[in-house]
Design a protein around this motif. Structure first.
Motif, PDB file in Angstrom:
ATOM      1  N   ASP A   1       0.822  -1.214   0.000  1.00 54.12           N
ATOM      2  CA  ASP A   1       0.000   0.000   0.000  1.00 54.12           C
ATOM      3  C   ASP A   1       0.855   1.263   0.000  1.00 54.12           C
ATOM      4  OD1 ASP A   1      -2.196  -1.586  -0.044  1.00 54.12           O
ATOM      5  OD2 ASP A   1      -2.607  -1.445   2.108  1.00 54.12           O
ATOM      6  N   GLU A   2       1.960   1.210   0.761  1.00 53.33           N
ATOM      7  CA  GLU A   2       2.863   2.375   0.798  1.00 53.33           C
ATOM      8  C   GLU A   2       3.489   2.617  -0.572  1.00 53.33           C
ATOM      9  OE1 GLU A   2       6.060   2.527   3.812  1.00 53.33           O
ATOM     10  OE2 GLU A   2       4.650   1.358   5.023  1.00 53.33           O
TER      11      GLU A   2
ATOM     12  N   GLU B   1      -7.469   5.831  -4.066  1.00 55.21           N
ATOM     13  CA  GLU B   1      -6.957   7.204  -4.127  1.00 55.21           C
ATOM     14  C   GLU B   1      -6.692   7.670  -5.554  1.00 55.21           C
ATOM     15  OE1 GLU B   1      -4.582   4.789  -2.380  1.00 55.21           O
ATOM     16  OE2 GLU B   1      -6.431   4.700  -1.221  1.00 55.21           O
TER      17      GLU B   1
ATOM     18  N   VAL C   1       0.499   6.564  -7.477  1.00 53.33           N
ATOM     19  CA  VAL C   1      -0.684   7.298  -7.947  1.00 53.33           C
ATOM     20  C   VAL C   1      -0.268   8.600  -8.630  1.00 53.33           C
ATOM     21  CG1 VAL C   1      -2.771   8.520  -7.212  1.00 53.33           C
ATOM     22  CG2 VAL C   1      -2.217   6.273  -6.232  1.00 53.33           C
TER      23      VAL C   1
ATOM     24  N   ALA D   1       0.903   4.039  -2.907  1.00 53.92           N
ATOM     25  CA  ALA D   1       0.617   5.457  -2.704  1.00 53.92           C
ATOM     26  C   ALA D   1       1.590   6.333  -3.498  1.00 53.92           C
ATOM     27  CB  ALA D   1       0.691   5.792  -1.213  1.00 53.92           C
ATOM     28  N   GLU D   2       2.811   5.847  -3.683  1.00 55.32           N
ATOM     29  CA  GLU D   2       3.808   6.612  -4.453  1.00 55.32           C
ATOM     30  C   GLU D   2       3.577   6.491  -5.960  1.00 55.32           C
ATOM     31  OE1 GLU D   2       6.275   8.656  -3.494  1.00 55.32           O
ATOM     32  OE2 GLU D   2       5.799   8.392  -1.367  1.00 55.32           O
TER      33      GLU D   2
END
Ligand code: GDP
Ligand code: ZN
Length: 346
Positions: free
Chosen positions: A202-203, A264, A209, A206-207
């Motif tokens: 997930d981390e 996101e 997106v 997030a980078e």
């Protein structure tokens, strides 16, 4: 730095062949044929991949009619490389229906170009990915053993292309990567490490997106496993490292763009086959310096043509180390810069 203006791309636009921009390649001739009529109905699409001369191009990205079209290259493009991530101008049957074949007649200017020079193992300069703005370097804590010099080569290629590098360390269940990671202390490098054999998917996601991130790594490091965790429908073949030779099975052979989706937002994962060699003959040291603005400022006081290496005479950076005016962080950054500067022949 966000320069991927995907959303700004008009889907339809005039086409002017004079706007085909090629990387300087002394061997490739520019098209000299007489100008053809403008392709006014050209549509812009994202090149996802190429297979035996047929390109998959995504048209109307995120729109109601998003579709993948198969296209051939127009003859007037000659040998202009077309690679994953390119924004291609496509004409002809762009319906995407079975059995149809569209035609790529041009490319949009690229915001970045990741390439490698010809070297001992490959006589041809190769363009790997266009328009990526991030590079995720995947390295294993063990099996295969991580090599800082190989990671340095990826970092140099990324920085030279104006691409932000990130590092992911897999297989931390097999070894502690802490000592290996000290090599990169001086560089502002975002590092992801697995915990108990689990990558922080997930981390990392997030980078991704809003970006186009090219994944690179030596075969066997667990890159396909990571890609599959991020993009389950990708089903990239994973291989088992041969215990005798330490070599991985040949897993994926071509570079493809895959869509990462999360609540996101979305991003692009560009998976490359294990790149064995990475010729860096084309790299410009000034591009590497650009990632070290603090040091570049000091280096303005260097003599002309200064190499900034540890043995450089009158180098303002080395002098700042000698007289103690460079902070500890600055010294670590200079170490990493000097290491990167010795990575390529330039
Ligand atoms: P690639 O060649 O880089 O795409 O590597 P693969 O994803 O095919 O993985 C190579 C091997 O490493 C496979 O057998 C994986 O199951 C294994 N592997 C991947 N990630 C890990 C990890 O975090 N820990 C361990 N122990 N093995 C892993
Ligand atoms: Zn200097």
């Amino acid at each position: 730095m966000s320069w991927l203006g995907d959303d700004e791309l008009d889907d339809v636009e005039d086409f002017d062949e004079s706007s085909i921009r090629m990387r300087p390649n002394p061997k490739a001739n520019r098209p000299r044929t007489k100008r053809r009529p403008a392709h006014e109905d050209a549509r812009i699409g994202r090149v996802l991949g190429v297979d035996r001369g047929r390109y998959s191009v995504l048209i109307d990205e995120d729109g109601p009619d998003e579709r993948t079209v198969t296209a051939a290259r127009a003859r007037e493009l000659r040998r202009t490389p077309i690679v994953t991530g390119d924004r291609a101008r496509v004409v002809g049957d762009t319906s995407g229906a079975d059995g149809t074949l569209a035609r790529i007649v041009g490319l949009r200017d690229r915001t970045s170009l990741l390439r490698r020079s010809a070297d001992d193992t490959d006589q041809v300069e190769r363009v790997i990915v266009a328009n990526a703005d991030q590079m995720l370097v995947v390295v294993a804590a063990a099996d295969p053993e991580p090599r800082a010099r190989l990671v340095d080569r990826y970092l140099v290629a990324a920085l030279d292309a104006g691409i932000r590098p990130l590092l992911a360390v897999t297989k931390t269940d097999l070894a502690d990567p802490a000592e290996f990671l000290t090599h990169f202390d001086g560089l502002d490098l975002t590092v992801f490490t697995s915990a108990r054999g689990q990558m922080p998917v997930d981390e990392i996601g997030a980078e991704l997106v809003g970006h186009s991130t090219v994944f690179v790594g030596h075969s066997g490091v667990g890159k396909s496993t990571l890609v599959n965790a991020l993009v389950p429908e990708a089903r990239r073949a994973t291989g088992h490292v041969n215990e005798v030779t330490g070599r991985g099975r040949h897993t994926s052979s071509s570079t493809v763009s895959l869509r990462y989706r999360a609540p996101e937002g979305s991003g692009w994962v560009i998976d490359t086959p294990g790149v064995r060699s990475f010729g860096l003959g084309h790299v410009d040291p000034a591009n590497i310096f650009a990632a070290y603005t603090d040091l570049a400022q000091i280096a303005e006081h260097c003599p002309r043509g200064c190499t900034h290496l540890a043995d450089a005479v009158d180098c303002a950076l080395n002098e700042a180390v000698a007289d103690g005016s460079l902070s500890e962080t600055g010294r670590a950054r200079l170490d990493s810069l000097q290491r990167l500067l010795t990575t390529f022949g330039g």
